[in-house]
Scaffold this motif. Structure first.
Motif: not given
Length: 321
Positions: A114-118
């Protein structure tokens, strides 16, 4: 055309432009403020206080979008990482973390994905506790999440690299073709010594390993005296400002530029400052490009034509092999 270099930050790797920017400190703060206006930002807690619960920190960060402060006194969140990377000209980055127990692994891997998403150009390495129940299923889930490798910190886990209980896990990792970034070395312990890594690779020769900190944090002469097999890569993190220049140059000469990846160990150190330390070594241009760009691109099977997918923010999925 700009020259690009790759920055591997023990927990993080990235491509940087040699023509790095040098704005004032207030520009950094403005960049961080702008990044924090974006919705659904995951905060990154790579280092926690000794008694802090990792799962609780991840939930707090994900749900409340609050800053997590590291025990070393620097913020460690995605907005600051992105801002500091931008100051160094970074366009690619691999973010990772190390679970210290089996119960942390599931949440840590979910959090990292989730941290790297986007965040365009940012990839993630997951984590595992070697020998844990259900490691095969979790490794498969890591691939489904788009995680590109694994970070393991034997000293934090209090489990030696070559512990018998870990061997089958490493064999399973090797079968999936996932590289493992090991924290290496500490003169207070013997969990991650160069000799133990060699022992592991005798048992699992197909395991792709990146040995952090030139193969032995704070025991660099020991790493120099005990070279790893040719298949092992090394990173330069938490070394350039911590030991003599002569030791660093001897390590580079011994290991060779084809097997080194530049690292900063964010948030311990500033990416821009670590890059300046590296460039001050005055290596030839070919060696610089290998250490700062080509070796990491090769490790992750990335190519220059992948740049468009990193701009779309989907490199962590489309580049997976």
């Amino acid at each position: 055309m700009k020259k690009r270099i790759l920055l591997a930050v023990c927990a993080v790797g990235a491509v940087v432009a040699l023509q790095a920017q040098s704005p004032a400190h207030d520009a950094l703060n403005r960049e961080i403020a702008e990044l924090r206006k974006k919705p659904a930002v995951c905060e990154l807690p790579p280092y926690l206080a000794e008694n802090e619960d990792f799962d609780a920190a991840c939930r707090k960060a994900g749900e409340a979008n609050k800053k997590v402060f590291v025990s070393i006194g620097r913020e460690a969140d995605m907005p600051r990482l992105c801002a500091e990377d931008k100051l160094a000209g970074i366009t690619r980055c691999v973010v990772s973390n190390s679970a210290t127990s089996a119960k942390q692994v599931f949440n840590a891997n979910t959090f990292l994905a989730e941290a790297v998403r986007g965040h365009a150009g940012y990839l993630a390495f997951g984590t595992i506790y070697p020998g844990m129940d259900g490691y095969e299923e979790e490794l498969d889930r890591m691939l489904e999440l788009g995680l590109r490798g694994i970070k393991i910190h034997p000293d934090f886990q209090k489990l030696a690299i070559d512990d018998e209980s870990a061997i089958d896990t490493y064999k399973a990792i090797a079968r999936r073709g996932l590289p493992v970034l090991f924290h290496m070395g500490d003169n207070r312990y013997d969990f991650s010594s160069p000799e133990r890594l060699t022992n592991l690779l005798r048992r699992v020769p197909d395991l792709q390993v990146v040995a952090a900190h030139f193969g032995g944090w704070n025991i660099w002469p020991q790493s120099l005296a005990h070279p790893q097999p040719e298949s092992v890569l090394y990173d330069t993190s938490s070394t350039l400002g911590m030991t003599d220049r002569d030791i660093v140059l001897r390590l580079i000469d011994k290991i060779g530029p084809d097997r080194l990846i530049f690292g900063t160990d964010f948030p311990m150190w500033s990416p821009k400052e670590e890059l300046a330390r590296f460039l001050a070594l005055d290596l030839d241009e070919s060696s610089r490009q290998k250490i700062l760009y080509k070796n990491f691109m090769k490790l992750l099977k990335l190519h220059d034509e992948d740049e468009e997918s990193t701009k779309r923010g989907d490199a962590h999925v489309s580049d997976r092999h």
